[in-house]
Design a protein around this motif. Sequence first.
Motif, PDB file in Angstrom:
ATOM      1  N   TRP A  79      24.271 -89.063  29.627  1.00 19.69           N
ATOM      2  CA  TRP A  79      23.144 -89.247  30.542  1.00 19.69           C
ATOM      3  C   TRP A  79      22.145 -88.101  30.528  1.00 19.69           C
ATOM      4  CZ3 TRP A  79      22.355 -93.917  32.130  1.00 19.69           C
ATOM      5  CH2 TRP A  79      23.435 -94.786  32.247  1.00 19.69           C
ATOM      6  N   ASP A  80      22.302 -87.124  29.607  1.00 18.96           N
ATOM      7  CA  ASP A  80      21.388 -85.983  29.640  1.00 18.96           C
ATOM      8  C   ASP A  80      20.009 -86.320  29.093  1.00 18.96           C
ATOM      9  OD1 ASP A  80      21.859 -86.155  26.950  1.00 18.96           O
ATOM     10  OD2 ASP A  80      22.494 -84.073  26.685  1.00 18.96           O
ATOM     11  N   ARG A  81      19.824 -87.518  28.520  1.00 17.82           N
ATOM     12  CA  ARG A  81      18.518 -87.923  28.015  1.00 17.82           C
ATOM     13  C   ARG A  81      17.894 -89.005  28.879  1.00 17.82           C
ATOM     14  NH1 ARG A  81      17.435 -86.478  23.110  1.00 17.82           N
ATOM     15  NH2 ARG A  81      15.385 -86.357  24.040  1.00 17.82           N
ATOM     16  N   THR A  82      18.250 -89.057  30.163  1.00 17.51           N
ATOM     17  CA  THR A  82      17.742 -90.105  31.047  1.00 17.51           C
ATOM     18  C   THR A  82      16.226 -90.158  31.053  1.00 17.51           C
ATOM     19  OG1 THR A  82      19.682 -90.022  32.475  1.00 17.51           O
ATOM     20  CG2 THR A  82      17.663 -90.878  33.443  1.00 17.51           C
ATOM     21  N   ASP A  83      15.575 -88.998  31.059  1.00 22.20           N
ATOM     22  CA  ASP A  83      14.113 -88.984  31.109  1.00 22.20           C
ATOM     23  C   ASP A  83      13.510 -89.574  29.845  1.00 22.20           C
ATOM     24  OD1 ASP A  83      15.166 -86.850  29.665  1.00 22.20           O
ATOM     25  OD2 ASP A  83      13.433 -85.559  30.041  1.00 22.20           O
ATOM     26  N   VAL A  84      14.128 -89.274  28.682  1.00 17.92           N
ATOM     27  CA  VAL A  84      13.614 -89.806  27.424  1.00 17.92           C
ATOM     28  C   VAL A  84      13.818 -91.317  27.362  1.00 17.92           C
ATOM     29  CG1 VAL A  84      13.795 -89.695  24.912  1.00 17.92           C
ATOM     30  CG2 VAL A  84      14.076 -87.617  26.277  1.00 17.92           C
ATOM     31  N   VAL A  85      15.002 -91.773  27.788  1.00 20.27           N
ATOM     32  CA  VAL A  85      15.267 -93.216  27.822  1.00 20.27           C
ATOM     33  C   VAL A  85      14.261 -93.911  28.734  1.00 20.27           C
ATOM     34  CG1 VAL A  85      16.929 -95.005  28.428  1.00 20.27           C
ATOM     35  CG2 VAL A  85      17.720 -92.909  27.323  1.00 20.27           C
ATOM     36  N   ALA A  86      14.023 -93.325  29.896  1.00 18.92           N
ATOM     37  CA  ALA A  86      13.101 -93.937  30.852  1.00 18.92           C
ATOM     38  C   ALA A  86      11.691 -94.034  30.271  1.00 18.92           C
ATOM     39  CB  ALA A  86      13.088 -93.136  32.153  1.00 18.92           C
ATOM     40  N   ARG A  87      11.247 -92.992  29.574  1.00 21.18           N
ATOM     41  CA  ARG A  87       9.913 -93.024  28.973  1.00 21.18           C
ATOM     42  C   ARG A  87       9.825 -94.102  27.901  1.00 21.18           C
ATOM     43  NH1 ARG A  87      10.227 -87.355  29.041  1.00 21.18           N
ATOM     44  NH2 ARG A  87      10.566 -87.303  26.782  1.00 21.18           N
ATOM     45  N   ALA A  88      10.892 -94.231  27.103  1.00 28.12           N
ATOM     46  CA  ALA A  88      10.883 -95.247  26.052  1.00 28.12           C
ATOM     47  C   ALA A  88      10.864 -96.647  26.642  1.00 28.12           C
ATOM     48  CB  ALA A  88      12.109 -95.064  25.151  1.00 28.12           C
ATOM     49  N   VAL A  89      11.660 -96.873  27.683  1.00 38.89           N
ATOM     50  CA  VAL A  89      11.702 -98.187  28.325  1.00 38.89           C
ATOM     51  C   VAL A  89      10.360 -98.501  28.971  1.00 38.89           C
ATOM     52  CG1 VAL A  89      12.757 -99.510  30.205  1.00 38.89           C
ATOM     53  CG2 VAL A  89      14.202 -98.160  28.660  1.00 38.89           C
ATOM     54  N   ALA A  90       9.808 -97.527  29.694  1.00 34.50           N
ATOM     55  CA  ALA A  90       8.509 -97.748  30.329  1.00 34.50           C
ATOM     56  C   ALA A  90       7.415 -97.951  29.293  1.00 34.50           C
ATOM     57  CB  ALA A  90       8.177 -96.569  31.238  1.00 34.50           C
ATOM     58  N   GLY A  91       7.569 -97.305  28.126  1.00 41.17           N
ATOM     59  CA  GLY A  91       6.541 -97.377  27.094  1.00 41.17           C
ATOM     60  C   GLY A  91       6.353 -98.755  26.501  1.00 41.17           C
ATOM     61  N   VAL A  92       7.346 -99.631  26.624  1.00 40.38           N
ATOM     62  CA  VAL A  92       7.180-101.002  26.114  1.00 40.38           C
ATOM     63  C   VAL A  92       6.811-101.968  27.230  1.00 40.38           C
ATOM     64  CG1 VAL A  92       8.742-100.632  24.171  1.00 40.38           C
ATOM     65  CG2 VAL A  92       9.664-101.529  26.314  1.00 40.38           C
ATOM     66  N   GLY A  93       6.488-101.452  28.412  1.00 41.40           N
ATOM     67  CA  GLY A  93       6.073-102.311  29.519  1.00 41.40           C
ATOM     68  C   GLY A  93       7.201-103.117  30.108  1.00 41.40           C
ATOM     69  N   ALA A  94       8.378-102.500  30.258  1.00 42.09           N
ATOM     70  CA  ALA A  94       9.563-103.242  30.708  1.00 42.09           C
ATOM     71  C   ALA A  94       9.459-103.645  32.173  1.00 42.09           C
ATOM     72  CB  ALA A  94      10.817-102.403  30.498  1.00 42.09           C
TER      73      ALA A  94
END
Length: 430
Positions: A79-94
């Motif tokens: 879970w240490d990359r939560t911010d990166v995962v969140a940015r990637a998910v948000a980046g595709v308009g999820a």
Amino acid sequence: MDAAYATDRAGESGLAFDTPVVLRSSRDLLAAVPYLLGFRPRECVVVVAVTGEGRVGLVVRTGPADRGEASGGDVAERWDRTDVVARAVAGVGARLALVVLYTASPPDQARAREAAGVAALAESLGPAVDVEAWLVGPDGYRGLDCVDPACCPARGRPVSELEHGAVGAAFVVAGRAVADTEQEAHRVRALPASVRDRVAKAAGRAARAREAAGDTTRAAPRGTARDELGHWRAEAYGVWCDLVRQAAAELRTCPDGDVELPAARLGRLAVALADVRVRDAVLLSLVPGAREAADRTAGAGGDAAVTRDVEAATARAIARVVDPRVGVPPDGATADAARLVLEQLVGGAPRRWHAPPLALLGFLAWWRGDGWLAARRVRESARQDRSYRLAALVAGVLEAAVPPGWVSAARGPAVEGASGAVGVTWPTVG
């Protein structure tokens, strides 16, 4: 973090389907995950992002690599990359993020251990994205926070419901298989011993020829002798072009496992790719519309004006890979042929020549939208040469969850919902 992005461009992503696969519920999405990855995940977190346009735009796997750990792995590492995962998910308009925890730990233990990570991801995504969390073990699956025993028994519902249902059958019909492990899915086939021996001998001859060309060029007075090293590079790049053409022609009539490329040329190319100028020309040759830049890169001498022109052409070509404004996907047939040539180099040449083709395979996988394969290839490249710069550059792009330019401009396969369900039409997955 490893991520894959979806595409509607049939034949351009390497995971193309001729027949749409329709997913109508969260359980269908769960059943689809191994087919999207190409292998059965273990001890990791997979996030499937469904966009506001009704498309599955992103599949992310994060946490320890799939090594088959039974201990549950390191939760902090997961879970240490939560911010990166969140940015990637948000980046595709999820609008929906399906978070799937794969672990062999007992359900109660896993739920207690992972709840905080899921909550952190949900908070990072904000109220615009619904988060559904699921737990999948060897024998059962269940909602992470479901308290209805009729829906989610304590030990979960049988995994066979996911593995042997209509979704799996649809993916099989569409031509998608699942390997038992990531290693099996991504293994590069070793060429027969007799072929490896011929490749090694050819590589030895090519290395001596390259050294002699360099010695001749360095010893000659400037401007008075032929650039022997430049001539060697141009010829070596020609070998690459010939091999890609041959691979493309043979792939049209037979599976890649039956293609036999000439050992002598593979050996010569293995040495050539260790030359950065040749490697850059090879990379540029994969970019639609950049063939002239590739040719000039391979043949450019030391003239400053020519070097500046080549650098400008290279910058324009690379923009077609990374810039959303002009980004294009790789040509499917060319990418398949290039992958075959590079994999045969890895499967046939001595290990000391593996770093360049593995890094190029990583770059090509990332460009096609297959982040987990890209990550594996650049890790393999780094194991051969920790200082290899192209592998480090691709690894940095993957760590930052930066998609190829065409992905940023396009937004992945279609999803249609009915009565609150999520229905995913998946003509192509990349």
